[in-house]
Scaffold this motif. Sequence first.
Motif, PDB file in Angstrom:
ATOM      1  N   GLU A  96       0.837  -1.200   0.000  1.00 27.00           N
ATOM      2  CA  GLU A  96       0.000   0.000   0.000  1.00 27.00           C
ATOM      3  C   GLU A  96       0.870   1.247   0.000  1.00 27.00           C
ATOM      4  O   GLU A  96       1.891   1.319   0.693  1.00 27.00           O
ATOM      5  CB  GLU A  96      -0.923   0.019   1.217  1.00 27.00           C
ATOM      6  CG  GLU A  96      -1.839   1.233   1.269  1.00 27.00           C
ATOM      7  CD  GLU A  96      -2.838   1.173   2.413  1.00 27.00           C
ATOM      8  OE1 GLU A  96      -3.503   2.193   2.669  1.00 27.00           O
ATOM      9  OE2 GLU A  96      -2.960   0.102   3.051  1.00 27.00           O
ATOM     10  N   VAL A  97       0.457   2.221  -0.806  1.00 29.09           N
ATOM     11  CA  VAL A  97       1.106   3.536  -0.839  1.00 29.09           C
ATOM     12  C   VAL A  97       0.026   4.585  -0.637  1.00 29.09           C
ATOM     13  O   VAL A  97      -0.999   4.559  -1.326  1.00 29.09           O
ATOM     14  CB  VAL A  97       1.832   3.773  -2.176  1.00 29.09           C
ATOM     15  CG1 VAL A  97       2.350   5.214  -2.247  1.00 29.09           C
ATOM     16  CG2 VAL A  97       2.981   2.794  -2.356  1.00 29.09           C
ATOM     17  N   SER A  98       0.232   5.485   0.295  1.00 32.48           N
ATOM     18  CA  SER A  98      -0.705   6.587   0.534  1.00 32.48           C
ATOM     19  C   SER A  98      -0.087   7.883   0.029  1.00 32.48           C
ATOM     20  O   SER A  98       1.109   8.137   0.206  1.00 32.48           O
ATOM     21  CB  SER A  98      -1.038   6.705   2.022  1.00 32.48           C
ATOM     22  OG  SER A  98      -1.738   5.563   2.469  1.00 32.48           O
ATOM     23  N   ILE A  99      -0.917   8.703  -0.587  1.00 34.31           N
ATOM     24  CA  ILE A  99      -0.445   9.963  -1.170  1.00 34.31           C
ATOM     25  C   ILE A  99      -1.431  11.065  -0.824  1.00 34.31           C
ATOM     26  O   ILE A  99      -2.643  10.897  -0.989  1.00 34.31           O
ATOM     27  CB  ILE A  99      -0.324   9.871  -2.709  1.00 34.31           C
ATOM     28  CG1 ILE A  99       0.538   8.688  -3.136  1.00 34.31           C
ATOM     29  CG2 ILE A  99       0.236  11.171  -3.279  1.00 34.31           C
ATOM     30  CD1 ILE A  99       0.524   8.453  -4.636  1.00 34.31           C
ATOM     31  N   TYR A 108      -7.502  19.411  -1.121  1.00 36.83           N
ATOM     32  CA  TYR A 108      -6.586  18.271  -1.161  1.00 36.83           C
ATOM     33  C   TYR A 108      -7.366  16.972  -1.236  1.00 36.83           C
ATOM     34  O   TYR A 108      -8.570  16.906  -0.959  1.00 36.83           O
ATOM     35  CB  TYR A 108      -5.647  18.259   0.056  1.00 36.83           C
ATOM     36  CG  TYR A 108      -6.243  17.705   1.333  1.00 36.83           C
ATOM     37  CD1 TYR A 108      -6.263  16.331   1.586  1.00 36.83           C
ATOM     38  CD2 TYR A 108      -6.769  18.550   2.301  1.00 36.83           C
ATOM     39  CE1 TYR A 108      -6.810  15.827   2.752  1.00 36.83           C
ATOM     40  CE2 TYR A 108      -7.318  18.055   3.468  1.00 36.83           C
ATOM     41  CZ  TYR A 108      -7.341  16.694   3.683  1.00 36.83           C
ATOM     42  OH  TYR A 108      -7.893  16.191   4.834  1.00 36.83           O
ATOM     43  N   VAL A 109      -6.654  15.918  -1.635  1.00 37.68           N
ATOM     44  CA  VAL A 109      -7.226  14.583  -1.682  1.00 37.68           C
ATOM     45  C   VAL A 109      -6.167  13.598  -1.209  1.00 37.68           C
ATOM     46  O   VAL A 109      -4.983  13.747  -1.527  1.00 37.68           O
ATOM     47  CB  VAL A 109      -7.717  14.242  -3.113  1.00 37.68           C
ATOM     48  CG1 VAL A 109      -6.604  14.366  -4.129  1.00 37.68           C
ATOM     49  CG2 VAL A 109      -8.341  12.865  -3.163  1.00 37.68           C
ATOM     50  N   ARG A 110      -6.581  12.631  -0.375  1.00 40.83           N
ATOM     51  CA  ARG A 110      -5.655  11.591   0.103  1.00 40.83           C
ATOM     52  C   ARG A 110      -6.043  10.268  -0.541  1.00 40.83           C
ATOM     53  O   ARG A 110      -7.171   9.801  -0.408  1.00 40.83           O
ATOM     54  CB  ARG A 110      -5.701  11.498   1.629  1.00 40.83           C
ATOM     55  CG  ARG A 110      -4.807  10.389   2.196  1.00 40.83           C
ATOM     56  CD  ARG A 110      -4.571  10.575   3.688  1.00 40.83           C
ATOM     57  NE  ARG A 110      -5.788  10.577   4.462  1.00 40.83           N
ATOM     58  CZ  ARG A 110      -6.383   9.472   4.938  1.00 40.83           C
ATOM     59  NH1 ARG A 110      -5.867   8.274   4.681  1.00 40.83           N
ATOM     60  NH2 ARG A 110      -7.490   9.568   5.658  1.00 40.83           N
ATOM     61  N   LEU A 111      -5.068   9.677  -1.220  1.00 44.31           N
ATOM     62  CA  LEU A 111      -5.287   8.453  -1.974  1.00 44.31           C
ATOM     63  C   LEU A 111      -4.567   7.286  -1.329  1.00 44.31           C
ATOM     64  O   LEU A 111      -3.521   7.460  -0.691  1.00 44.31           O
ATOM     65  CB  LEU A 111      -4.758   8.593  -3.410  1.00 44.31           C
ATOM     66  CG  LEU A 111      -5.139   9.846  -4.202  1.00 44.31           C
ATOM     67  CD1 LEU A 111      -4.424   9.840  -5.538  1.00 44.31           C
ATOM     68  CD2 LEU A 111      -6.641   9.913  -4.383  1.00 44.31           C
ATOM     69  N   SER A 112      -5.108   6.104  -1.528  1.00 41.28           N
ATOM     70  CA  SER A 112      -4.425   4.859  -1.173  1.00 41.28           C
ATOM     71  C   SER A 112      -4.350   3.978  -2.413  1.00 41.28           C
ATOM     72  O   SER A 112      -5.376   3.720  -3.051  1.00 41.28           O
ATOM     73  CB  SER A 112      -5.144   4.121  -0.048  1.00 41.28           C
ATOM     74  OG  SER A 112      -4.946   4.779   1.188  1.00 41.28           O
ATOM     75  N   LEU A 113      -3.139   3.573  -2.747  1.00 38.68           N
ATOM     76  CA  LEU A 113      -2.904   2.645  -3.847  1.00 38.68           C
ATOM     77  C   LEU A 113      -2.533   1.304  -3.242  1.00 38.68           C
ATOM     78  O   LEU A 113      -1.618   1.223  -2.407  1.00 38.68           O
ATOM     79  CB  LEU A 113      -1.784   3.143  -4.765  1.00 38.68           C
ATOM     80  CG  LEU A 113      -2.094   4.328  -5.699  1.00 38.68           C
ATOM     81  CD1 LEU A 113      -2.373   5.603  -4.936  1.00 38.68           C
ATOM     82  CD2 LEU A 113      -0.947   4.536  -6.670  1.00 38.68           C
TER      83      LEU A 113
END
Length: 270
Positions: free
Chosen positions: A9-12, A256-261
Motif C-alpha cells: 500500500e502507498v498513501s499519497i 486536497y485529496v488523500r489516496l491509497s494505492l
Amino acid sequence: MSVELVDREVSIILDSNPATGAVQRTADGSAFSVQFEEPLMIPSNAINPTLDVEESAVWYSTPNIFDAGSKQNNAFRLIDLSGPTNYDLFIPGGLYSVIEIQNAMNTLVAPIAGADIIELTLNDATGRIVLYINTAGYEISFSVPFTLGTILGFLPQTYSALVYHNGQLVPQINAVNFYLIQCDLVQDGIRFNNRYNSIIETILIDVAPRELIISRPFNPPTIPIDELAGNPRSRVRVQLLTDSLEPAETDGEYFYVRLSLRWKEPIIVK
C-alpha cells in the motif's frame, strides 16, 4: 520454494497549495500538478492494483455570480421614471443566497432610490423567486448584457413597482450540486453517466457557503489501476470539477485529496 502474495500500500496526499509543492496551478484554482521527488512505482508483477480515495477537503466557495469573463452574470438596470434615467448596476462576484443578492442589489440602488426598495423571496411551492419593488416611480430591468436575471429565474424584461412578479424560470442559485475530483493516475476512473473522465471521487456539499467540506467516504469506490503496473509516474495532475464537468472555481481556496494505492505482490519464499 513457494510463492506468497504480500499486500502492498502507498498513501499519497495531493494538495493544491503551492507552498506544499503544487505546480502548474490554474488561475481559477481548479487544477494543479505535483512532481514527485521519487517516481511512483508499482511493480510490473503487481496483482490487482487499485486506487481509492480515503479523504478529501474542499471549500464550498465556487461562485454563482461572476463579475468578469465568459460567465459574467451580475448586471441589472434601475430605471428612474421621473427622468426617465437608466442606471446600469453590477453586483460583485461571489457565492450568494437569494437574500444576499437582494442585499447586494439594494446596496447599489440605495444612493439613487433609497434603502431596501427591492424585495426578493423564494416561493417554496413553485420553486420560483418573487420580485417586489416597494417604491413607486422605479422599475428594474434584466434586459441588459450580463444579466442577473438568469440566475434569479427572470426573463430579460422590465418589471414595475408595487406588483409581485413571479420568476418565469427555475432560479440557478445552486450552481453546483456536488463536486468531482479528476486525477490522471487512473485511465478510466468512475463511470459518469455514459463515459469515463478519470473521476476518482464524488464530494457531496453538506456545509453552508464558505465552509470546508470534509469528505471521508464510508465505502469508497475501488478503481483499477492496472495501467500503472510497471509504468513509473513522476507527475500527477488533479482537477476539481462541478457536477456539469466544468472546472470548479475555488475563489482562491485550496483543496486536497488523500489516496491509497493497493496491490498484491508475489514474493518467492525459500
